[in-house]
Design an enzyme around this catalytic site. Structure first.
Site, short mmCIF file in Angstrom:
data_model
loop_
_atom_site.label_atom_id
_atom_site.label_comp_id
_atom_site.label_asym_id
_atom_site.label_seq_id
_atom_site.Cartn_x
_atom_site.Cartn_y
_atom_site.Cartn_z
CG ASP A 71 2.54 0.03 7.82
OD1 ASP A 71 2.11 -0.42 6.74
OD2 ASP A 71 1.82 0.18 8.82
CG HIS A 128 0.13 2.26 12.58
ND1 HIS A 128 -1.20 1.94 12.47
CD2 HIS A 128 0.69 1.84 11.42
CE1 HIS A 128 -1.42 1.35 11.30
NE2 HIS A 128 -0.27 1.28 10.65
CD GLU A 185 -3.17 -1.65 5.40
OE1 GLU A 185 -3.41 -2.66 6.08
OE2 GLU A 185 -2.66 -0.62 5.91
CD GLU A 186 -1.55 2.07 7.59
OE1 GLU A 186 -2.31 1.61 8.46
OE2 GLU A 186 -0.35 1.75 7.48
CD GLU A 200 0.76 -4.04 5.42
OE1 GLU A 200 1.64 -3.27 5.85
OE2 GLU A 200 -0.39 -3.66 5.14
CG HIS A 235 -0.44 -0.02 2.54
ND1 HIS A 235 -0.19 1.12 3.25
CD2 HIS A 235 -0.09 -1.05 3.35
CE1 HIS A 235 0.27 0.80 4.45
NE2 HIS A 235 0.35 -0.51 4.54
ZN LIG Z 1 0.71 -1.47 6.34
#
Ligand SMILES: [Zn+2]
Length: 407
Positions: A127, A378, A161-162, A186, A98
């Site tokens: 990510d 994140h 995706e997030e 990922e 992504h």
């Molecule tokens: Zn991801």
């Protein structure tokens, strides 16, 4: 800095010297691609950033010889980028990663791209820009080697995706159904959080349960008995459903939000609550929905109130099937060709991934976490480990070669 992975000197099968040489040689180019992509901020709601990322990866896919296509969703910012390659074999392979990140525009100012020893830092670098890089550079290595052993190879980079892949999930699921193998890129854990790099064999699906109570409004001081208190009824329904998932294998439910009333001097007419739901077994969503509806129908505390419950299903669970497990064992053998390097197979994570959409129909063999080793996603100070680049490229290229030749 160039960290070189050597060929095996142990009893394990030895590495393919040409592929290993190419994987090691690609490291500076991968770092350059990572820098390019990190400098394009592409949070899930950042239309300009997502458009720039789409342009970047589309050009890179075209340079690799792909036919490309932008797939715009019905709503929301961004678009998917699909790249198609054809070859002379019989197997259909698909690679996904992504383009979006969790970070709002401007994050780079306080968390710039930088290198510190073996770590490269930047928002979204693990990510999932690392995953995008693994796909692009693995395909470059195979192109340089003249590899055309599959019938078809499809790359899909998505943009949401997030935020649950709400507009790309269906496309991923439908495309995956037309392929024999899907590898999702990922990230895998860095040394600070994992003993070794790995692949992921399972991820929970997500859903939201919504409980809504309708009562009757009335003056809370002058005529409380004329009202039907939706808040009291909601509290009762939450109590009687709080452990409902315990008897349903592969389902987990936690009430996490509630709302009721508009002013304090009125018996509330409406109340509602939402639950976080995680699903790790096929069919668990339907069983949970039925159990919730039965329970709510079975009894109420406040007469004349009406309670409804719904379950909105998000990402499906990802559960590696027997064929995927067998393939993961082959991946471990491939990793062992690199001086006996270990590859951990993680059975399950609570976080959801697009591998769930890819494996929804059960037709394709799906494996997850082909991205770079990293940490801090994140969160803050996200990084990848430079010494994971060559092993991950080697793994991806060898795996593509392996499955393209699969009987
Ligand atoms: Zn991801």
């Amino acid at each position: 800095m160039l960290l070189v992975v050597g060929a095996s000197a142990t009893g394990a099968a030895t590495a393919d010297p040409a592929l290993l040489g190419a994987a090691n040689a690609a490291q500076p180019a991968v770092i350059a691609s990572l820098k390019d992509m990190v400098l394009i901020e592409s949070g899930s709601t950042d239309a300009a950033g997502l458009s720039k990322m789409a342009g970047y990866v589309e050009a890179r896919l075209q340079a690799l010889g792909a036919r490309t296509e932008r797939i715009a969703p019905a709503r929301g910012p961004g678009s998917m980028v699909k790249g198609s390659f054809s070859g002379s074999g019989t197997r259909k392979l698909m690679l996904i990663a992504h383009m979006d990140t969790v970070y709002p525009a401007g994050t780079l100012a306080s968390e710039p791209y930088r290198q510190d020893g073996n770590r490269l830092y930047g928002p979204g670098i693990a990510d999932d820009k690392g995953g995008v890089a693994v796909i692009l550079h693995s395909l470059a290595i195979l192109k340089d080697a003249g590899w055309r052993d599959c019938a078809q190879l499809t790359v899909l980079f998505n943009h949401d995706e997030e935020v649950g892949s709400t507009t790309s999930g269906e496309t991923i699921a439908q495309l995956a159904e037309q392929h024999d193998y899907v590898f999702s890129a990922e990230p895998t854990g860095a040394k600070a959080v994992a003993r070794t790099e790995g692949l992921l064999l399972g991820a929970a699906g997500t859903a939201t349960a919504i409980l809504e109570v309708k009562g009757r409004a009335s003056h809370a001081g002058a005529a409380p008995d004329a009202g039907r208190n939706a808040l009291i009824e909601l509290a009762y329904q939450l109590q009687q459903t709080r452990d409902i998932a315990r008897d349903i294998p592969g389902a987990q439910l936690n009430w996490t939000m509630a709302q009721a009333g508009v002013v304090s001097n009125q018996i509330p007419e409406r109340a509602s609550a939402r639950a976080d739901v995680r699903l790790t077994a096929p069919g668990a969503a339907d069983r949970l929905r039925a159990a919730l509806q039965d329970k709510v129908k079975a009894g109420r505390l406040v007469a004349d109130t009406e309670t409804t419950v719904t379950l909105q299903v998000g990402r499906p669970p990802y559960l590696a099937n027997d064929r995927a497990r067998a393939l993961a064992a082959q991946a471990q053998a491939i990793y062992a060709e690199l001086d006996g390097r270990q590859l951990t197979l993680h059975p399950m994570t609570g976080g959801a991934t697009d591998a769930g959409f890819a494996s929804r129909s059960g037709k394709a063999v799906v494996l997850e976490s082909f991205g770079l080793a990293g940490s801090g996603y994140h969160a803050r100070d996200e990084y990848i480990e430079i010494d994971s680049i060559a092993p991950r490229l080697y793994l991806m290229t060898r795996m593509l070669q392996t499955v393209a030749r699969a009987p």
